[in-house]
Design a protein around this motif. Structure first.
Motif, PDB file in Angstrom:
ATOM      1  N   ASP A  29       0.817  -1.210   0.000  1.00  0.00           N
ATOM      2  CA  ASP A  29       0.000   0.000   0.000  1.00  0.00           C
ATOM      3  C   ASP A  29       0.856   1.268   0.000  1.00  0.00           C
ATOM      4  OD1 ASP A  29       0.967  -0.059   2.589  1.00  0.00           O
ATOM      5  OD2 ASP A  29      -0.978   0.169   3.545  1.00  0.00           O
ATOM      6  N   SER A  30       2.134   1.132  -0.372  1.00  0.00           N
ATOM      7  CA  SER A  30       3.027   2.296  -0.455  1.00  0.00           C
ATOM      8  C   SER A  30       3.260   2.684  -1.903  1.00  0.00           C
ATOM      9  CB  SER A  30       4.382   1.978   0.186  1.00  0.00           C
ATOM     10  OG  SER A  30       4.243   1.752   1.558  1.00  0.00           O
ATOM     11  N   TYR A  31       3.350   3.984  -2.120  1.00  0.00           N
ATOM     12  CA  TYR A  31       3.582   4.545  -3.452  1.00  0.00           C
ATOM     13  C   TYR A  31       4.913   5.277  -3.404  1.00  0.00           C
ATOM     14  CZ  TYR A  31       2.440   7.177  -7.753  1.00  0.00           C
ATOM     15  OH  TYR A  31       2.422   7.698  -9.022  1.00  0.00           O
ATOM     16  N   MET A  32       5.869   4.880  -4.225  1.00  0.00           N
ATOM     17  CA  MET A  32       7.205   5.477  -4.226  1.00  0.00           C
ATOM     18  C   MET A  32       7.420   6.257  -5.510  1.00  0.00           C
ATOM     19  SD  MET A  32      10.783   3.458  -3.893  1.00  0.00           S
ATOM     20  CE  MET A  32      12.359   4.253  -4.010  1.00  0.00           C
ATOM     21  N   ALA A  33       7.836   7.513  -5.347  1.00  0.00           N
ATOM     22  CA  ALA A  33       8.087   8.379  -6.497  1.00  0.00           C
ATOM     23  C   ALA A  33       9.333   9.212  -6.221  1.00  0.00           C
ATOM     24  CB  ALA A  33       6.888   9.283  -6.751  1.00  0.00           C
ATOM     25  N   VAL A  34       9.900   9.782  -7.283  1.00  0.00           N
ATOM     26  CA  VAL A  34      11.106  10.606  -7.156  1.00  0.00           C
ATOM     27  C   VAL A  34      10.969  11.842  -8.037  1.00  0.00           C
ATOM     28  CG1 VAL A  34      12.369   9.386  -8.989  1.00  0.00           C
ATOM     29  CG2 VAL A  34      13.642  10.598  -7.217  1.00  0.00           C
ATOM     30  N   ALA A  35      11.433  12.956  -7.512  1.00  0.00           N
ATOM     31  CA  ALA A  35      11.532  14.196  -8.292  1.00  0.00           C
ATOM     32  C   ALA A  35      13.012  14.443  -8.532  1.00  0.00           C
ATOM     33  CB  ALA A  35      10.907  15.359  -7.524  1.00  0.00           C
ATOM     34  N   GLY A  36      13.391  14.622  -9.780  1.00  0.00           N
ATOM     35  CA  GLY A  36      14.789  14.892 -10.101  1.00  0.00           C
ATOM     36  C   GLY A  36      15.562  13.693 -10.606  1.00  0.00           C
ATOM     37  N   ALA A  37      14.903  12.589 -10.878  1.00  0.00           N
ATOM     38  CA  ALA A  37      15.538  11.422 -11.482  1.00  0.00           C
ATOM     39  C   ALA A  37      14.472  10.692 -12.298  1.00  0.00           C
ATOM     40  CB  ALA A  37      16.108  10.489 -10.416  1.00  0.00           C
ATOM     41  N   PRO A  38      14.763  10.135 -13.409  1.00  0.00           N
ATOM     42  CA  PRO A  38      16.077  10.083 -14.026  1.00  0.00           C
ATOM     43  C   PRO A  38      16.523  11.397 -14.665  1.00  0.00           C
ATOM     44  CG  PRO A  38      14.491   8.984 -15.445  1.00  0.00           C
ATOM     45  CD  PRO A  38      13.756   9.390 -14.186  1.00  0.00           C
ATOM     46  N   GLN A  39      15.602  12.327 -14.833  1.00  0.00           N
ATOM     47  CA  GLN A  39      15.962  13.636 -15.387  1.00  0.00           C
ATOM     48  C   GLN A  39      16.151  14.630 -14.246  1.00  0.00           C
ATOM     49  OE1 GLN A  39      16.635  14.124 -18.615  1.00  0.00           O
ATOM     50  NE2 GLN A  39      16.181  11.963 -18.898  1.00  0.00           N
ATOM     51  N   PRO A  40      17.272  15.345 -14.225  1.00  0.00           N
ATOM     52  CA  PRO A  40      17.480  16.353 -13.174  1.00  0.00           C
ATOM     53  C   PRO A  40      16.375  17.404 -13.189  1.00  0.00           C
ATOM     54  CG  PRO A  40      19.500  15.970 -14.397  1.00  0.00           C
ATOM     55  CD  PRO A  40      18.401  15.259 -15.142  1.00  0.00           C
ATOM     56  N   MET A  41      16.049  17.911 -12.010  1.00  0.00           N
ATOM     57  CA  MET A  41      15.000  18.922 -11.852  1.00  0.00           C
ATOM     58  C   MET A  41      15.508  19.928 -10.822  1.00  0.00           C
ATOM     59  SD  MET A  41      11.111  18.324 -10.425  1.00  0.00           S
ATOM     60  CE  MET A  41      10.519  17.417 -11.841  1.00  0.00           C
ATOM     61  N   ALA A  42      15.629  21.170 -11.232  1.00  0.00           N
ATOM     62  CA  ALA A  42      16.188  22.198 -10.345  1.00  0.00           C
ATOM     63  C   ALA A  42      15.387  22.335  -9.057  1.00  0.00           C
ATOM     64  CB  ALA A  42      16.263  23.535 -11.080  1.00  0.00           C
ATOM     65  N   ASP A  43      14.075  22.318  -9.147  1.00  0.00           N
ATOM     66  CA  ASP A  43      13.226  22.533  -7.981  1.00  0.00           C
ATOM     67  C   ASP A  43      12.575  21.225  -7.535  1.00  0.00           C
ATOM     68  OD1 ASP A  43      12.900  24.642  -6.306  1.00  0.00           O
ATOM     69  OD2 ASP A  43      11.278  25.593  -7.424  1.00  0.00           O
ATOM     70  N   HIS A  44      13.380  20.177  -7.436  1.00  0.00           N
ATOM     71  CA  HIS A  44      12.834  18.856  -7.128  1.00  0.00           C
ATOM     72  C   HIS A  44      12.105  18.805  -5.785  1.00  0.00           C
ATOM     73  CE1 HIS A  44      16.748  18.771  -5.122  1.00  0.00           C
ATOM     74  NE2 HIS A  44      16.174  17.954  -4.264  1.00  0.00           N
ATOM     75  N   ALA A  45      12.593  19.522  -4.796  1.00  0.00           N
ATOM     76  CA  ALA A  45      11.948  19.472  -3.474  1.00  0.00           C
ATOM     77  C   ALA A  45      10.551  20.082  -3.523  1.00  0.00           C
ATOM     78  CB  ALA A  45      12.812  20.179  -2.435  1.00  0.00           C
ATOM     79  N   VAL A  46      10.390  21.159  -4.287  1.00  0.00           N
ATOM     80  CA  VAL A  46       9.063  21.768  -4.434  1.00  0.00           C
ATOM     81  C   VAL A  46       8.128  20.808  -5.166  1.00  0.00           C
ATOM     82  CG1 VAL A  46       7.768  23.656  -5.502  1.00  0.00           C
ATOM     83  CG2 VAL A  46       9.938  24.138  -4.346  1.00  0.00           C
ATOM     84  N   ALA A  47       8.620  20.167  -6.225  1.00  0.00           N
ATOM     85  CA  ALA A  47       7.781  19.214  -6.968  1.00  0.00           C
ATOM     86  C   ALA A  47       7.363  18.052  -6.067  1.00  0.00           C
ATOM     87  CB  ALA A  47       8.529  18.701  -8.195  1.00  0.00           C
ATOM     88  N   ALA A  48       8.280  17.555  -5.246  1.00  0.00           N
ATOM     89  CA  ALA A  48       7.950  16.452  -4.332  1.00  0.00           C
ATOM     90  C   ALA A  48       6.913  16.892  -3.308  1.00  0.00           C
ATOM     91  CB  ALA A  48       9.214  15.953  -3.636  1.00  0.00           C
ATOM     92  N   LEU A  49       7.077  18.088  -2.762  1.00  0.00           N
ATOM     93  CA  LEU A  49       6.099  18.592  -1.797  1.00  0.00           C
ATOM     94  C   LEU A  49       4.751  18.848  -2.465  1.00  0.00           C
ATOM     95  CD1 LEU A  49       5.525  19.428   1.121  1.00  0.00           C
ATOM     96  CD2 LEU A  49       6.296  21.734   0.517  1.00  0.00           C
ATOM     97  N   ASP A  50       4.766  19.358  -3.684  1.00  0.00           N
ATOM     98  CA  ASP A  50       3.513  19.561  -4.419  1.00  0.00           C
ATOM     99  C   ASP A  50       2.783  18.230  -4.628  1.00  0.00           C
ATOM    100  OD1 ASP A  50       3.900  22.303  -4.573  1.00  0.00           O
ATOM    101  OD2 ASP A  50       4.575  22.274  -6.665  1.00  0.00           O
ATOM    102  N   LEU A  51       3.536  17.183  -4.977  1.00  0.00           N
ATOM    103  CA  LEU A  51       2.903  15.872  -5.143  1.00  0.00           C
ATOM    104  C   LEU A  51       2.363  15.373  -3.807  1.00  0.00           C
ATOM    105  CD1 LEU A  51       2.051  13.443  -6.810  1.00  0.00           C
ATOM    106  CD2 LEU A  51       4.347  12.489  -6.429  1.00  0.00           C
ATOM    107  N   ALA A  52       3.124  15.546  -2.740  1.00  0.00           N
ATOM    108  CA  ALA A  52       2.669  15.111  -1.418  1.00  0.00           C
ATOM    109  C   ALA A  52       1.357  15.791  -1.046  1.00  0.00           C
ATOM    110  CB  ALA A  52       3.745  15.410  -0.373  1.00  0.00           C
TER     111      ALA A  52
END
Length: 148
Positions: A29-52
């Motif tokens: 029941d866990s969903y694992m995702a990544v911001a900034g891989a495999p393609q780099p993303m300058a604002d990865h932390a914001v994208a991850a928080l937005d998804l959260a």
């Protein structure tokens, strides 16, 4: 339960795609995702928080529509990871490393309905978003200051 997870994870997939976040896998029941891989993303932390935040919203909408109690915990951590495909059958892109383990611990030690982030993510976001510090004894990592 499988039908509920299918509906929710399908919605999470749509949200991740819209934010440029890569779904890695589901584990039970866990969903694992990544911001900034495999393609780099300058604002990865914001994208991850937005998804959260979007995931919490999607679960709240599902809960309201279905009249059932359901909560999720979300954990975030930022940092370096090892990423790639291992083996020759059933190719799956995966992630490993301390950052992945820390994110998993942020989820498992979190509070239902809240997003718990490690200091590594807080450092990238604290000047843009409000956070509440929390002292937690994190399994395998010991006492940590985390942020909700």
């Amino acid at each position: 339960m499988v039908a509920v997870l299918d509906v929710l994870f399908s919605r999470f997939d749509e949200l991740a795609l819209g934010l440029g976040v890569e779904k890695i896998k589901t584990i039970g029941d866990s969903y694992m995702a990544v911001a900034g891989a495999p393609q780099p993303m300058a604002d990865h932390a914001v994208a991850a928080l937005d998804l959260a935040r979007a995931i919490l919203g999607a679960v709240a909408a599902w809960r309201a529509k279905n009249g059932l109690t359901l909560e999720v915990r979300v954990g975030l951590a930022s940092g370096r990871v090892v990423a790639g495909v291992i083996g020759h059958r059933r190719f799956v892109f995966d992630l490993w490393g301390d950052t992945v383990n820390t994110a998993a611990r942020m989820e498992s030690s979190g509070i239902p309905g809240r997003i718990q982030v490690a200091a590594s993510t807080w450092e990238l976001l604290h000047d843009r978003f409000p956070f509440e510090p929390r002292e937690v004894d994190v399994k395998g990592l010991g006492p940590m200051t985390t942020y909700l």
